[in-house]
Design a protein around this motif. Structure first.
Motif, short mmCIF file in Angstrom:
data_model
loop_
_atom_site.label_atom_id
_atom_site.label_comp_id
_atom_site.label_asym_id
_atom_site.label_seq_id
_atom_site.Cartn_x
_atom_site.Cartn_y
_atom_site.Cartn_z
N LEU A 622 0.83 -1.20 0.00
CA LEU A 622 0.00 0.00 0.00
C LEU A 622 0.87 1.25 0.00
CD1 LEU A 622 -3.00 0.95 0.19
CD2 LEU A 622 -2.64 1.14 2.66
N GLU A 623 0.49 2.19 -0.84
CA GLU A 623 1.25 3.44 -0.95
C GLU A 623 0.29 4.62 -0.83
OE1 GLU A 623 4.90 4.37 -3.71
OE2 GLU A 623 3.06 4.71 -4.85
N TYR A 624 0.69 5.62 -0.05
CA TYR A 624 -0.10 6.83 0.17
C TYR A 624 0.62 8.00 -0.49
CZ TYR A 624 -2.20 10.76 2.75
OH TYR A 624 -2.82 11.94 3.09
N SER A 625 -0.11 8.80 -1.25
CA SER A 625 0.52 9.92 -1.93
C SER A 625 -0.48 11.05 -2.16
CB SER A 625 1.13 9.48 -3.27
OG SER A 625 0.11 8.99 -4.13
N HIS A 626 0.05 12.25 -2.36
CA HIS A 626 -0.76 13.38 -2.79
C HIS A 626 -0.70 13.44 -4.31
CE1 HIS A 626 -1.39 15.13 1.22
NE2 HIS A 626 -0.17 14.68 1.49
N VAL A 627 -1.84 13.65 -4.94
CA VAL A 627 -1.91 13.67 -6.40
C VAL A 627 -2.69 14.89 -6.85
CG1 VAL A 627 -1.73 11.16 -6.67
CG2 VAL A 627 -3.98 12.22 -6.38
N ALA A 628 -2.57 15.19 -8.11
CA ALA A 628 -3.33 16.31 -8.69
C ALA A 628 -3.81 15.89 -10.07
CB ALA A 628 -2.46 17.55 -8.79
N PRO A 629 -5.06 16.19 -10.39
CA PRO A 629 -5.54 15.84 -11.74
C PRO A 629 -4.97 16.79 -12.77
CG PRO A 629 -7.20 17.11 -10.58
CD PRO A 629 -6.07 16.90 -9.60
N ALA A 630 -5.06 16.40 -14.02
CA ALA A 630 -4.70 17.29 -15.11
C ALA A 630 -5.69 18.44 -15.18
CB ALA A 630 -4.67 16.51 -16.42
N HIS A 631 -5.42 19.41 -16.01
CA HIS A 631 -6.28 20.60 -16.09
C HIS A 631 -7.70 20.25 -16.51
CE1 HIS A 631 -5.11 20.04 -20.31
NE2 HIS A 631 -6.20 20.71 -20.62
N ASP A 632 -7.87 19.12 -17.19
CA ASP A 632 -9.21 18.71 -17.63
C ASP A 632 -9.90 17.77 -16.63
OD1 ASP A 632 -7.61 16.51 -18.02
OD2 ASP A 632 -8.25 16.15 -20.10
N GLY A 633 -9.33 17.62 -15.44
CA GLY A 633 -9.96 16.78 -14.41
C GLY A 633 -9.68 15.31 -14.56
#
Length: 656
Positions: A622-633
């Motif tokens: 299991l891995e925990y991370s912060h992510v961000a979507p692309a500009h189009d979601g």
């Protein structure tokens, strides 16, 4: 405006032999065609220009009149229906129902009249029968021996469904209990195995779309139905209970007072799978039958029996699980079977008081029996008796028990449906919430019975303990099916999210879990039930990944919105649910190879605060991370075999 459009679009054609009506949905996306060809009522359904159901029969077999043949349509009256309602304990807290309601009146050869009422929405169709008092009002009651109602699918359709088992088989002769393995994408016409057809819900993949069949509005006035095996004409028909159910007690027919309305048969339609996952048809068509004495308390719960089994039903182990619930911040702890003899009422009273001091509510297990199976786990012979049931409920109210889990019912006969209703109604009088296990599929009950909080009616988590084959070959596949089938039309108390690697108290023996921790976390989002008794164990506080325990402390059990994101039944499933201002996206896979998903998350933007719990690789770490979507979601995620992921997104909302 829409009402006038409907009036214009209702198309009638007539010949000397038959009349045909076309009834469109408000947005004209769906058209139901009804006719009395060859003196029988038949209907068909087109959605988005695609045939979803070919000519399918309608009608009833009753003790006083033949409403299956010799029928002639005399008219169809339509109205436009639109309303928005609030409903806790389902997939959406606010639902909008919009449809054309059409009442088609028909007369038989003897001059008896009945009607078929249709609800035609853009993605949901339903129908039921309306029977007036017959014979100039002198006949006020009848029995319905069966229905002619059927569903004929286009050539090339495949099916996803579970068989109706034989009656009085299985452990302690407790079947049928809606706990069979799914047939996955089999050709229409594939035999059910037992020879009794298939249970609701049933999903069909027609060329160019999807159809989900179910029923809603079943109460003490009717039987629970299922669908037959496909007949030689290619039609699945409504089937009534088997004679052997309930240990042979009770009739298979429905006894009704006139005028009467039967339950609704529901048909959910979609070119894609979104309407199947997001439908609210099971609740759109029903109303609450009484006011709740107390609003039931949704929430998370612990449950010793799933990992520690019968030996844990003792005072000390239950206190340990109450402490575990408090440590997790959970609202409930379930004390399972045998408590009456292994703990006793005095012990339960002390446990309830101890739990209350720790902010935890207690749910108590009861058998439904009775006289229709061989269950010996106690308490028995309580819920089946009005006098004993009310005594028990008065005691539970007085000591502060919050809910009951009633197990091992006997089938779908009317007398069994009456028992469900009696238990619910009596429990409401004492402010007690109700969960059913070893039971039938719920049919609109979240709305009909305000203190109802969920049913099993699925091959659930206990099978992880009982069968390595279930762990190896069934669990992952079924998890990808439930959002599209079982859980699409009713709350599902699965008792899952297992973080033990081995299914035992010591976590070093017993059957072995094959799915990853991320898969298990995702099921807490995928499987919807207002009260979730998770299959966690106290040892998980120190032997499970800290990020997994932290997530399980946060995850809610009630939702404001549900959205289909991606998936295919039997392969993988990705579902998004909103609680307040936080969106949770859960995904699981039953595939043998990794799959890279390019997910469209319309509720997310680059400004959204998002975290991802996922498998780091095929090992299941299991891995925990912060992510961000692309500009189009959009967000790229890898689903590993028997793996999963969970996204939590704050500052996220769907475009208006």
């Amino acid at each position: 405006m829409k009402l006038s459009i409907l009036a214009i679009m209702l198309t009638v054609s007539a010949t000397a032999a038959s009349r045909t009506y076309e009834i469109p949905s408000p947005g004209a996306r769906t058209v139901l065609t009804l006719s009395d060809s060859d003196s029988c009522l038949v209907y068909s359904v087109a959605h988005g220009g695609t045939t979803m159901l070919a000519d399918s029969p309608l009608g009833l077999h009753t003790s006083c009149a033949d409403f299956a043949s010799g029928l002639r349509l005399t008219g169809v009256d339509t109205t436009y229906v639109s309303r928005t309602y609030s409903q806790s304990r389902i997939k959406h807290s606010t639902a909008r129902y919009e449809a054309c309601r059409a009442v088609a009146t028909a007369v038989n050869a003897a001059g008896d009249t009945m009607a078929v009422e249709f609800s035609v929405g853009d993605n949901d169709i339903a129908f039921r029968y309306l029977i007036p008092r017959l014979h100039k009002g002198e006949t006020g009651a009848l029995t319905i021996a069966g229905e002619n109602s059927g569903f004929a699918f286009p050539e090339g359709t495949t099916a996803f469904f579970t068989p109706q088992s034989d009656a009085m088989i299985g452990w302690k002769r407790t079947k049928p209990s809606y706990e069979e393995v799914y047939a996955v994408e089999v050709p229409v016409g594939t035999p059910s195995g037992y020879g009794h057809g298939f249970t609701f819900p049933a999903l069909f993949h027609v060329p160019g779309g999807w159809v989900l069949l179910g029923e809603t509005g079943v109460d003490s006035h009717y039987v629970g139905s299922h669908i037959s095996d496909c007949d030689p004409a290619g039609v699945y028909r409504i089937a009534f209970p088997m004679a052997g159910e309930n240990n042979g007690n009770g009739d298979t027919s429905a006894a009704v007072a006139l005028p009467a309305a039967t339950p609704w048969r529901t048909i959910t339609l979609g070119r894609e799978l979104g309407p199947i996952v997001e439908t609210t048809v099971a609740w759109d068509l029903v109303e609450p039958l009484y006011e709740p004495l107390e609003e039931p308390r949704p929430g998370r719960g612990t449950w010793s029996w799933i990992m520690w089994q019968d030996e844990s039903i003792n005072y000390d182990d239950q206190r340990t699980y109450i402490d575990f619930a408090a440590d997790m911040g959970y609202e409930n702890a379930l004390i399972d079977n045998w408590w009456d003899t292994r703990i006793g009422r005095d012990g339960v009273e002390r446990l309830v008081a101890y739990a209350r001091d720790r902010g935890v509510g207690i749910i108590l297990w009861y058998s439904s029996s009775g006289w229709w199976n061989d269950i010996v786990q106690g308490p028995v012979n309580v819920m089946s008796s009005s006098i004993e049931r009310k005594k028990a409920m008065r005691w539970m109210r007085d000591i502060g028990v919050k809910g009951i889990k009633v197990d091992f019912f006997g089938g779908d006969k009317q007398e069994t449906m009456r028992l469900y209703e009696d238990i619910l109604a009596d429990a409401n009088d004492y402010g007690i919430a109700v969960i059913f296990h070893g039971c039938t599929m719920p049919r609109g009950w979240e709305r009909m019975y305000p203190n109802y909080v969920g049913s099993e009616a699925v091959l659930a988590s206990e099978n992880m303990v009982f069968s390595q084959d279930f762990c190896d070959n069934v669990e992952a596949v079924h998890a990808t099916l439930h959002p599209f089938i079982r859980n699409a039309l009713g709350s599902m108390e699965y008792g899952g999210t297992i973080l033990n690697k081995r299914m035992s108290r010591s976590n070093d023996s017993g059957t072995e879990r094959r799915t990853s921790d991320a898969f298990q976390l995702a099921t807490a989002v995928l499987f919807q039930n207002a009260v979730q008794n998770f299959a966690l164990a106290p040892n998980n506080l120190h032997d499970a990944p800290a990020a997994a325990i932290d997530f399980m402390k946060r995850v809610p059990t009630v939702w404001d919105e549900t959205r289909f994101i991606d998936g295919y039944p039997g392969k993988y499933a990705v579902i998004a649910r909103r609680h307040g201002d936080v969106w949770y996206v859960g995904g699981v896979s039953a595939l043998d190879e990794p799959v890279r998903l390019h997910l469209r998350l319309p509720m997310c933007s680059p400004e959204s605060r998002m975290t991802l719990l996922a498998d780091a690789d095929a090992s299941g770490r299991l891995e925990y991370s912060h992510v961000a979507p692309a500009h189009d979601g959009t967000l790229d995620v890898v689903l590993y075999p028997r793996g999963g992921f969970v996204v939590e997104a704050e500052n996220a909302s769907l475009p208006q």
